[in-house]
Design an enzyme around this catalytic site. Structure first.
Site, short mmCIF file in Angstrom:
data_model
loop_
_atom_site.label_atom_id
_atom_site.label_comp_id
_atom_site.label_asym_id
_atom_site.label_seq_id
_atom_site.Cartn_x
_atom_site.Cartn_y
_atom_site.Cartn_z
N ASP A 298 0.37 -1.55 -0.17
CA ASP A 298 -0.07 0.34 0.24
C ASP A 298 0.46 1.34 -0.05
O ASP A 298 2.04 1.50 0.43
CB ASP A 298 -1.10 0.23 1.52
CG ASP A 298 -1.85 0.92 1.01
OD1 ASP A 298 -2.00 1.29 0.26
OD2 ASP A 298 -2.76 1.56 1.87
N ASN B 225 -11.10 -2.83 -5.83
CA ASN B 225 -10.39 -1.85 -6.57
C ASN B 225 -10.45 -1.67 -7.08
O ASN B 225 -10.31 -0.33 -7.87
CB ASN B 225 -8.87 -2.13 -6.23
CG ASN B 225 -7.72 -2.44 -5.28
OD1 ASN B 225 -6.71 -3.24 -4.74
ND2 ASN B 225 -8.15 -1.10 -4.55
C1 IPE Z 1 -5.48 -3.16 -0.21
O1 IPE Z 1 -5.25 -1.38 0.05
C2 IPE Z 1 -4.99 -3.56 -1.47
C3 IPE Z 1 -4.23 -3.68 -1.82
C4 IPE Z 1 -2.94 -3.43 -1.67
C5 IPE Z 1 -4.24 -4.46 -3.27
P1 IPE Z 1 -6.35 -0.24 -0.69
O2 IPE Z 1 -5.59 1.17 -0.29
O3 IPE Z 1 -7.32 -0.60 -1.32
O4 IPE Z 1 -7.25 0.03 1.05
P2 IPE Z 1 -7.88 0.62 1.61
O5 IPE Z 1 -8.86 1.15 0.71
O6 IPE Z 1 -7.11 1.77 2.55
O7 IPE Z 1 -8.42 0.17 3.08
C1 IPE Z 2 -1.25 0.48 -3.76
O1 IPE Z 2 -1.64 1.50 -3.28
C2 IPE Z 2 -1.52 -0.82 -4.63
C3 IPE Z 2 -2.93 -0.83 -5.22
C4 IPE Z 2 -4.07 -0.65 -4.07
C5 IPE Z 2 -3.44 -1.33 -5.55
P1 IPE Z 2 -2.77 2.65 -3.27
O2 IPE Z 2 -2.71 2.85 -5.12
O3 IPE Z 2 -3.42 1.91 -2.31
O4 IPE Z 2 -2.09 3.81 -2.30
P2 IPE Z 2 -2.41 5.23 -1.81
O5 IPE Z 2 -3.22 3.94 -0.34
O6 IPE Z 2 -3.55 5.39 -2.17
O7 IPE Z 2 -1.20 5.72 -1.32
MG MG Z 3 -4.09 2.65 -0.28
#
Ligand code: IPE
Ligand code: IPE
Ligand code: MG
Length: 254
Positions: free
Chosen positions: A34, A82
């Site tokens: 993340d 997502n």
């Molecule tokens: C969890 O991260 C999913 C992945 C790393 C693929 P998210 O960024 O989607 O989770 P939330 O929205 O912060 O809970």
């Molecule tokens: C994790 O990084 C990757 C996926 C969830 C695919 P994010 O895209 O959630 O990055 P932040 O949390 O918005 O910084």
């Molecule tokens: Mg995220």
């Protein structure tokens, strides 16, 4: 937890791999990758650049995991939630995962890594992406050094729902439904439960990752944003894990 309360600079120079007890390396580590979007935003870049920069983190972590002797590494690449992101970002992520696989499957294969996927193969996963996933799985299916599982279009609740559906379809009577029976119908019943789950980016939540399997996993949270994560961060998390006492509800050693 750092050894002997070191300063930040001392900590950065610590060789955590050398500090690890090699007889107690976790068998299975899960990673919630993340912070890609925030990494990019901090640099004034579009969020998708952060996903791109996460590739180096993933490869270094996977090869670092091999060097440490991990048998299973599961990474959260795309959640069932997502899909609610802007269409351009979803499209980017689909294509990105496909190209990442194409570009890295051979070196992973040569290193003895078995590539697996965990999640729903629903209509939203483009055909081309699904085909690359099948190819990578087929190519690497006999490898035994480490299993790298991409949780892709994965949701922990969806996995439990899918398992219960299959159980019901198989005609198992209600009094035969127990934890073992449900476990047998998970996406990868052969995988041991994760010993350790790491989440980057400072968020302290699970976000639907491996809900059933993490019942007794140790959790390590780090502020490092995923694109900055490297094998040393993995080793540091394993070091922290090795300092924990896993009790499984029992009374632990004093
Ligand atoms: C969890 O991260 C999913 C992945 C790393 C693929 P998210 O960024 O989607 O989770 P939330 O929205 O912060 O809970
Ligand atoms: C994790 O990084 C990757 C996926 C969830 C695919 P994010 O895209 O959630 O990055 P932040 O949390 O918005 O910084
Ligand atoms: Mg995220």
């Amino acid at each position: 937890m750092s050894p002997n309360h070191m300063s930040a600079s001392e900590e950065a120079e610590t060789d955590y791999l050398a500090l690890l007890d090699r007889s107690r390396i976790p068998v299975h580590v899960g990673c919630v990758m993340d912070g890609n979007g925030r990494w990019a935003e901090k640099r004034g870049l579009p969020r998708t650049e952060g996903h791109g920069a996460g590739e180096a983190a993933l490869m270094d972590t996977a090869f670092g995991a091999l060097d440490a002797g991990l048998k299973w590494l599961t990474v959260f690449a795309f959640s069932t939630e997502n899909w609610h992101r802007p269409v351009e970002e979803v499209r980017y992520l689909m294509h990105f995962n496909e190209s990442l696989l194409t570009r890295h499957r051979d070196e992973l294969h040569e290193a003895g890594v078995r590539i697996n996927f965990s999640g729903r193969r629903d209509w939203r996963v483009p055909r081309r992406v699904a085909r690359r996933m099948e190819e990578a799985t087929e190519l690497t299916k006999d490898n035994t050094r480490m299993t790298l599982t991409f949780a892709f279009n994965y949701g922990g609740r969806a996995e439990i729902v899918d398992a219960v559906r299959k159980l019901v379809e198989s005609g198992v009577p209600a009094d035969r439904i127990n934890e073992k029976a449900i476990s047998r119908y998970l996406y990868h019943p052969e995988a041991p439960d994760p010993d350790l789950v790491i989440r980057t980016s400072g968020e302290m939540r699970i976000s639907n990752f491996l809900l059933w399997e993490i019942a007794y996993s140790e959790l390590v949270f780090t502020d490092v944003l995923w694109p900055d994560f490297r094998r040393d961060d993995l080793y540091r998390a394993i070091y922290e894990y090795q300092g924990r006492h896993r009790r499984y509800g029992k009374v632990g050693p004093t």
